[in-house]
Enzyme design. Sequence first.
Site, PDB file in Angstrom:
ATOM      1  N   ARG A 557     -13.829   6.087  -1.591  1.00 53.65           N
ATOM      2  CA  ARG A 557     -12.705   6.925  -1.144  1.00 53.65           C
ATOM      3  C   ARG A 557     -11.577   6.855  -2.157  1.00 53.65           C
ATOM      4  O   ARG A 557     -11.184   5.770  -2.585  1.00 53.65           O
ATOM      5  CB  ARG A 557     -12.133   6.373   0.183  1.00 53.65           C
ATOM      6  CG  ARG A 557     -12.981   6.640   1.346  1.00 53.65           C
ATOM      7  CD  ARG A 557     -12.202   6.560   2.633  1.00 53.65           C
ATOM      8  NE  ARG A 557     -11.359   5.360   2.777  1.00 53.65           N
ATOM      9  CZ  ARG A 557     -10.592   5.159   3.826  1.00 53.65           C
ATOM     10  NH1 ARG A 557     -10.524   6.049   4.787  1.00 53.65           N
ATOM     11  NH2 ARG A 557      -9.870   4.058   3.930  1.00 53.65           N
ATOM     12  N   THR A 561      -5.946  10.368  -1.666  1.00 57.88           N
ATOM     13  CA  THR A 561      -6.259  11.522  -0.816  1.00 57.88           C
ATOM     14  C   THR A 561      -7.175  11.151   0.338  1.00 57.88           C
ATOM     15  O   THR A 561      -7.329  11.909   1.283  1.00 57.88           O
ATOM     16  CB  THR A 561      -6.990  12.609  -1.628  1.00 57.88           C
ATOM     17  OG1 THR A 561      -8.248  12.065  -2.061  1.00 57.88           O
ATOM     18  CG2 THR A 561      -6.194  13.030  -2.845  1.00 57.88           C
ATOM     19  N   ASP A 653     -11.414  -3.838   4.874  1.00 57.98           N
ATOM     20  CA  ASP A 653     -12.276  -3.108   3.941  1.00 57.98           C
ATOM     21  C   ASP A 653     -13.667  -3.718   3.965  1.00 57.98           C
ATOM     22  O   ASP A 653     -13.883  -4.838   3.496  1.00 57.98           O
ATOM     23  CB  ASP A 653     -11.675  -3.172   2.533  1.00 57.98           C
ATOM     24  CG  ASP A 653     -12.413  -2.246   1.587  1.00 57.98           C
ATOM     25  OD1 ASP A 653     -13.655  -2.362   1.479  1.00 57.98           O
ATOM     26  OD2 ASP A 653     -11.758  -1.395   0.971  1.00 57.98           O
ATOM     27  N   ASP A 656     -15.318  -4.717   0.489  1.00 62.77           N
ATOM     28  CA  ASP A 656     -14.725  -5.924  -0.102  1.00 62.77           C
ATOM     29  C   ASP A 656     -15.134  -7.181   0.656  1.00 62.77           C
ATOM     30  O   ASP A 656     -15.351  -8.237   0.063  1.00 62.77           O
ATOM     31  CB  ASP A 656     -13.196  -5.803  -0.116  1.00 62.77           C
ATOM     32  CG  ASP A 656     -12.724  -4.908  -1.249  1.00 62.77           C
ATOM     33  OD1 ASP A 656     -13.486  -4.766  -2.229  1.00 62.77           O
ATOM     34  OD2 ASP A 656     -11.629  -4.339  -1.142  1.00 62.77           O
TER      35      ASP A 656
END
Length: 662
Positions: A557, A561, A653, A656
């Site tokens: 991603r 945006t 995340d 991660d």
Amino acid sequence: MNEAKMTIDVNEKPPILKWIVLAIQHVFAMFGATILVPILVNSAAGTEVLTIPVALVTSGIGTLIYILCTKGRSPVYLGSSFAFITPLAAGAVLAGISGAMTGAFLVGVIYIVVALIIAVVGKDWIQKLLPPIVIGPMIMIIGLSLAGSAVSSIGISADVEAINIKGVIVALFTFLVTAFVMLKGKGFLRVIPFLIGIASGYVLAVILGLVDFSPVLEASFFSLPKFLVPFISYTPTFAAALTIAPIAIVTIAEHIGDHTALGTIIGKDLIKDPGLNRTLLGDGLATSVAAVLGGPPNTTYGENTSVVGMTKVASVWVIGLAAIFAICLGFLGKFTALISTIPNPILGGVSLLLYGFIAVNGLKVLIENRVNFGRSRNVIIASTMLVLGLGGAVLNIGTVSVSGMSLAAVAGVILNLVLPREEDDDKPLEFEAGNKEEEKVEEKDKKEDGKINKENIVVLDHPLIEHKLSILRDKNTGTKEFRELVAEIGMFVCYEAMTDAKLEDCEIETPMVKLKTKKLNEDKYAFLPILRAGTGMLDGLIRVIPNAKIGHIGMYRNEETLEPVRYFFKVPKDIKNREVLVLDPMLATGGSGCDAIAQLKKEGVKNIKFLCLIAAPEGVKRMQEEHPDVKIYTAALDEKLNDKGYIVPGLGDAGDRIFGTK
Ligand code: PRP
Ligand code: URA
């Protein structure tokens, strides 16, 4: 990319016909509320303070100023603000039109000053200054302070000696139509319930002989709006400044909320780009320029944000054209004269809903942020604000007056800063065990509100899954355990996704007997993890269907945006003949999942399921809109996305945490 996807290019210019139709839709959306403000201010002040033509023109000019200040990067429409109805009326009673307009001008100045401070020191201080415990009661006061004027417009206030039955019938009819459209209206109709309510009430009022058409007959087709210019039409006075200007505190918070909401819809962080300093500057300049022309303060219009969400076109060209149309409307004399013939009971009918709505929105701020009213500090702040705001307080200091509403805003900010704070005062209220069921119902309602199609999503509902997810979500869970859990929960999601699997007849031999039984033809399946995080689930799925083929789609991603960026695509040759399970632990905005599925469909794949661990309602909605044929299987459906597009409560995340990269 798929066609139904949002046009996030805010600078895209649509073809001319589409451009005009979209702009007209925006004019319809802003119109009802924008013309109501001058009508209601005049009715509350008992004299003409504002005029409809000037409000339309200044809303259009304001929007164009905003577009310029934001360098054409934010598709926001600015219309007249409801928050200033009571303050402008009170200001006009106190110090005439000059007092009201000078106060409105200062509102814009406050915005501009705040924008400059943000440009220098950032925006974190605003949240500290204006937490939900200050903003919630303030919005309630704005709505409730108008309640009396709604009742008197209907014609049922205590001072009415003989009730005008026809008027009350028209008010009731207007109210019912507006409420019905709100409840049952589909698509665009749902965005303009007040406009439809007013139009329907108007037809009934004409039938009952309550409309006087003489202003329309007298008006010319084109006429110059009655602009009020300082030093020409009046001499500015600061006597009502403190009655009006402090309300900017609340509308600045509204401005931030609206931009965050629009940003989520168009997949662009408007708080970063063009930046809160630019958006506030645009809104502030628009308000000050409006005041210099005799118009009400402007604000970002949620109605137009809804149109952007519905049409999936976020082009500033469309908003700009709508602004030009609004300006033109202001010069159509016959048209604005027709609007001025709307009888009072119609306004009463819509206001009955509208003012309550504003107040309920304040309540929602408190509830959604779980403000804990078990804490005395919060009770003191809200109570003081409500009593000052609604009790009719007025503080006269020399020639300057401070109204109750402004006093409430200032008191709220100061009390929040100075009252001693204990550790738990700001902690969101936790529902106790006894409230668990209510919480579940609330969650359910929230999800229904978001219009998720329940048929198309399976959420695993099992105590052990909830238990495992709790460990997974915990920020203290280390990489090894996190990885194992992603695979394990992924495996269970796979079991659920395979409940409709068609088995093939076969014969085996148990140690006892020959047995006619059924088996899965594993060759019919392919797994498609979205890189990186999807591979974490893959480990679990290949334990269940070890012979499934595996493809990979690389995508990340864009942090700004939130849109997916493709970097790899490799799938089995015969993929289109297989049932494909797309894997990604997180379905957030839905951008990555939808794009992966679009790529697969291009390859001719017909049979696709999407498997994830945590889904946000926003992502589910998007996937159901873009790929209604794809069923979603998830271990949990979470509450929402935050302004950075992360799932809340979520798990952070996923990539991660699986790979230990942060
Ligand atoms: C995460 C996640 C999804 C995507 C979800 O990946 O694994 O692929 O974000 O967000 P969306 O629904 O808003 O598109 P990320 O971009 O962080 O890449 P990674 O897997 O390499 O960490
Ligand atoms: N991607 C993640 O990894 N986590 C989120 O919450 C959203 C997107």
